[in-house]
Motif scaffolding. Structure first.
Motif, mmCIF file in Angstrom:
data_model
loop_
_atom_site.group_PDB
_atom_site.id
_atom_site.type_symbol
_atom_site.label_atom_id
_atom_site.label_comp_id
_atom_site.label_asym_id
_atom_site.label_seq_id
_atom_site.Cartn_x
_atom_site.Cartn_y
_atom_site.Cartn_z
ATOM 1 N N ILE A 109 0.925 -1.048 -0.110
ATOM 2 C CA ILE A 109 0.120 -0.009 -0.014
ATOM 3 C C ILE A 109 0.958 1.070 -0.060
ATOM 4 C CG2 ILE A 109 -1.895 -1.223 1.139
ATOM 5 C CD1 ILE A 109 -0.946 0.124 3.730
ATOM 6 N N GLY A 110 0.327 2.473 -0.467
ATOM 7 C CA GLY A 110 1.186 3.603 -0.686
ATOM 8 C C GLY A 110 1.495 4.118 0.827
ATOM 9 N N GLU A 111 2.511 4.940 0.853
ATOM 10 C CA GLU A 111 2.880 5.605 2.114
ATOM 11 C C GLU A 111 2.057 6.342 2.616
ATOM 12 O OE1 GLU A 111 6.675 8.223 3.626
ATOM 13 O OE2 GLU A 111 6.784 7.578 1.709
ATOM 14 N N ASP A 112 1.139 7.270 1.800
ATOM 15 C CA ASP A 112 0.345 8.235 2.502
ATOM 16 C C ASP A 112 -0.928 7.339 3.130
ATOM 17 O OD1 ASP A 112 1.703 10.151 1.828
ATOM 18 O OD2 ASP A 112 0.369 10.630 -0.066
ATOM 19 N N THR A 113 -1.265 6.235 2.540
ATOM 20 C CA THR A 113 -2.262 5.338 2.808
ATOM 21 C C THR A 113 -2.013 4.620 4.148
ATOM 22 O OG1 THR A 113 -3.212 4.940 0.709
ATOM 23 C CG2 THR A 113 -3.954 3.260 2.594
ATOM 24 N N ALA A 114 -0.781 3.971 4.086
ATOM 25 C CA ALA A 114 -0.036 3.570 5.473
ATOM 26 C C ALA A 114 -0.064 4.687 6.617
ATOM 27 C CB ALA A 114 1.262 3.041 5.066
ATOM 28 N N LYS A 128 -4.275 3.616 15.504
ATOM 29 C CA LYS A 128 -3.659 3.964 16.826
ATOM 30 C C LYS A 128 -4.725 4.651 17.501
ATOM 31 C CE LYS A 128 0.078 6.581 16.599
ATOM 32 N NZ LYS A 128 0.961 7.859 16.329
ATOM 33 N N SER A 129 -5.798 5.157 17.050
ATOM 34 C CA SER A 129 -6.845 5.697 17.647
ATOM 35 C C SER A 129 -7.719 4.414 18.209
ATOM 36 C CB SER A 129 -7.843 6.446 16.843
ATOM 37 O OG SER A 129 -8.587 5.577 15.958
ATOM 38 N N LEU A 130 -7.470 3.312 17.941
ATOM 39 C CA LEU A 130 -8.384 1.982 18.389
ATOM 40 C C LEU A 130 -7.609 1.290 19.257
ATOM 41 C CD1 LEU A 130 -9.913 0.823 14.896
ATOM 42 C CD2 LEU A 130 -11.021 1.776 16.896
ATOM 43 N N SER A 131 -6.292 1.730 19.716
ATOM 44 C CA SER A 131 -5.565 1.020 20.652
ATOM 45 C C SER A 131 -5.923 1.006 21.990
ATOM 46 C CB SER A 131 -4.000 1.287 20.229
ATOM 47 O OG SER A 131 -3.753 2.640 20.731
ATOM 48 N N ASP A 132 -7.065 1.240 22.266
ATOM 49 C CA ASP A 132 -7.572 1.417 23.733
ATOM 50 C C ASP A 132 -8.913 0.438 24.105
ATOM 51 O OD1 ASP A 132 -7.621 3.323 26.234
ATOM 52 O OD2 ASP A 132 -9.632 2.722 25.923
ATOM 53 N N HIS A 147 -12.519 9.881 24.776
ATOM 54 C CA HIS A 147 -12.056 8.796 23.859
ATOM 55 C C HIS A 147 -13.077 8.940 22.636
ATOM 56 C CE1 HIS A 147 -9.742 6.401 26.359
ATOM 57 N NE2 HIS A 147 -10.394 6.492 27.518
ATOM 58 N N LEU A 148 -14.508 9.356 22.797
ATOM 59 C CA LEU A 148 -15.143 9.475 21.462
ATOM 60 C C LEU A 148 -14.464 10.745 20.521
ATOM 61 C CD1 LEU A 148 -18.608 9.473 23.342
ATOM 62 C CD2 LEU A 148 -17.684 7.841 21.586
ATOM 63 N N LYS A 149 -13.924 11.580 21.342
ATOM 64 C CA LYS A 149 -13.273 12.887 20.422
ATOM 65 C C LYS A 149 -12.075 12.049 19.578
ATOM 66 C CE LYS A 149 -11.395 17.214 20.376
ATOM 67 N NZ LYS A 149 -10.010 16.898 19.540
ATOM 68 N N LYS A 150 -11.205 11.158 20.122
ATOM 69 C CA LYS A 150 -10.236 10.616 19.676
ATOM 70 C C LYS A 150 -10.622 9.690 18.150
ATOM 71 C CE LYS A 150 -6.625 11.717 22.077
ATOM 72 N NZ LYS A 150 -5.492 12.455 21.573
ATOM 73 N N LYS A 210 -13.421 10.433 16.676
ATOM 74 C CA LYS A 210 -14.114 11.086 15.711
ATOM 75 C C LYS A 210 -12.897 11.999 15.165
ATOM 76 C CE LYS A 210 -16.636 15.495 15.312
ATOM 77 N NZ LYS A 210 -17.389 16.443 15.706
ATOM 78 N N ASP A 211 -11.795 12.409 15.876
ATOM 79 C CA ASP A 211 -10.695 12.780 15.106
ATOM 80 C C ASP A 211 -9.908 11.873 13.987
ATOM 81 O OD1 ASP A 211 -11.076 15.243 16.343
ATOM 82 O OD2 ASP A 211 -9.687 14.763 18.018
ATOM 83 N N ALA A 212 -10.189 10.556 14.436
ATOM 84 C CA ALA A 212 -9.546 9.385 13.488
ATOM 85 C C ALA A 212 -10.555 9.148 12.092
ATOM 86 C CB ALA A 212 -9.248 8.122 14.157
ATOM 87 N N GLY A 213 -11.728 9.833 12.153
ATOM 88 C CA GLY A 213 -12.582 10.102 10.818
ATOM 89 C C GLY A 213 -13.492 8.668 11.222
ATOM 90 N N LEU A 214 -13.650 8.012 12.506
ATOM 91 C CA LEU A 214 -14.468 6.918 12.387
ATOM 92 C C LEU A 214 -15.835 6.993 12.832
ATOM 93 C CD1 LEU A 214 -11.822 4.492 14.074
ATOM 94 C CD2 LEU A 214 -12.752 3.959 12.072
ATOM 95 N N LEU A 215 -15.768 8.306 13.581
ATOM 96 C CA LEU A 215 -17.209 8.613 13.942
ATOM 97 C C LEU A 215 -17.517 10.065 13.495
ATOM 98 C CD1 LEU A 215 -17.119 7.640 17.852
ATOM 99 C CD2 LEU A 215 -18.080 6.187 15.881
ATOM 100 N N GLN A 216 -18.887 10.223 13.569
ATOM 101 C CA GLN A 216 -19.490 11.673 13.380
ATOM 102 C C GLN A 216 -20.432 11.990 14.415
ATOM 103 O OE1 GLN A 216 -21.740 11.487 9.653
ATOM 104 N NE2 GLN A 216 -19.767 11.812 8.132
ATOM 105 N N SER A 217 -20.520 13.311 14.877
ATOM 106 C CA SER A 217 -21.236 13.757 16.030
ATOM 107 C C SER A 217 -22.612 14.619 15.822
ATOM 108 C CB SER A 217 -20.280 14.227 17.170
ATOM 109 O OG SER A 217 -19.596 15.267 16.792
#
Length: 331
Positions: A17-22, A30-34, A71-74, A76-83
């Protein structure tokens, strides 16, 4: 004294996979490592309402509401959630462009993390080795049953069907009969005559362990033999979820419900369908000319509350009744 140098390395072309994608993927992982964030993401993704309020998540752990919000903000910042703020509360839902990724994480990757002990792993390997001969024997039986098809084609499809099922199988004792049923269904779909046969609908979700199983069972019951229903998963689970299994027993009885199992999505199933109904699996379905596609936005009953499961089942039944009416109105 002589020294022996290592053989020269012969580089081969590799694909990565490309460097940007990686980099983007690494940040998301990293945002899910909790553990708490994973549990919150699971609770939001499986809520039958399609969203969850901060107040709904406070019982997941003995932490303060500001910690939950952090934790929810993290996520959201990772693009997984919307609020969305409504009054004094904030509601969260999975970002539409991440639904397939989140569903795959929760339904497939998490389930695959179940580890085998050394003895269980060795026994599984030996069992699968012995099954090779049984697969070949099954192939020969089906060559005779489907003598209108090329024997080599039948044999290949039986082997492929077995390989598809064994990837997600937690237990191996039922693999041969499941392979036979899956292969027979595939041959029937492959030889289907769209002009002469009954209307056919294919329900597709990620794991084929909940929504799509319920929808197919409801069509087969309410359609009164006038419509054929199939179901499949883009990343099938090892088994139908127990909550859903109990509903299948209510719909079609113990015997039929006991035969339900998650099946991989195949091109021949899509080609055989007059209508393909997707349920949260995104764009994984191959687009076949002449096939109508619908998307039903439904909550996932597999991990919902008992009340939520009933509500989802009722929602599916209403949609199924409309679908049956549209498929049989001109027949």
């Amino acid at each position: 004294m002589t020294t022996t140098s290592d053989p020269a390395c012969s580089p081969v072309e590799v694909t990565a996979i490309g460097e940007d994608t990686a980099n983007d993927l690494a940040e998301m992982l990293k945002s899910l490592s909790d553990p708490l964030r994973l549990r919150m993401l699971s609770a939001i993704a499986t809520d039958p309402r399609g969203e969850a309020c901060v107040c709904d998540l406070t019982d997941l752990a003995d932490v303060s509401q500001p910690t939950i919000s952090h934790h929810l903000k993290k996520l959201k910042d990772a693009g997984l959630l919307q609020s969305e703020r409504r009054g004094t509360w904030v509601y969260y839902r999975v970002a539409p462009e991440r639904r397939v990724a989140v569903a795959s994480l929760l339904d497939t990757f998490a389930a695959s993390m179940i580890s085998y002990g050394p003895e269980e792993r060795a026994e599984r390997v030996e069992t699968l080795r012995r099954m090779d001969a049984r697969v070949e024997s099954l192939a020969q039986e089906l060559v005779e049953s489907f003598d209108q098809l090329n024997p080599e084609f039948v044999t290949t499809m039986v082997r492929e069907s077995y390989a598809d099922l064994v990837r997600s199988a937690r237990f191996t004792q039922h693999l041969i009969p499941l392979t036979e049923r899956f292969a027979r269904q595939r041959f029937t779909d492959y030889t289907r005559d769209h002009h002469a046969d009954l209307p056919q609908v294919l329900f597709v979700c990620v794991a084929n362990a909940g929504r799509s199983q319920l929808a197919a069972a409801l069509v087969n019951k309410l359609g009164e033999g006038k419509v054929v229903a199939r179901s499949a998963g883009s990343s099938p689970a090892a088994e139908v979820h127990p909550h859903v299994r109990s509903l299948l027993v209510e719909i079609e009885g113990e015997e039929l419900a006991g035969k339900a199992f998650p099946k991989p999505l195949t091109d021949d199933a899509v080609r055989a369908a007059d209508v393909v109904v997707t349920m949260g699996c995104g764009d994984v379905c191959p687009v076949i000319p002449g096939v109508n596609y619908e998307d039903w936005p439904l909550g996932d009953p597999a991990l919902a509350s008992e009340e939520g499961v009933r509500a989802i089942r009722d929602d599916i039944e209403g949609r199924v009744r409309d679908l049956i009416a549209s498929l049989t109105s001109t027949n």
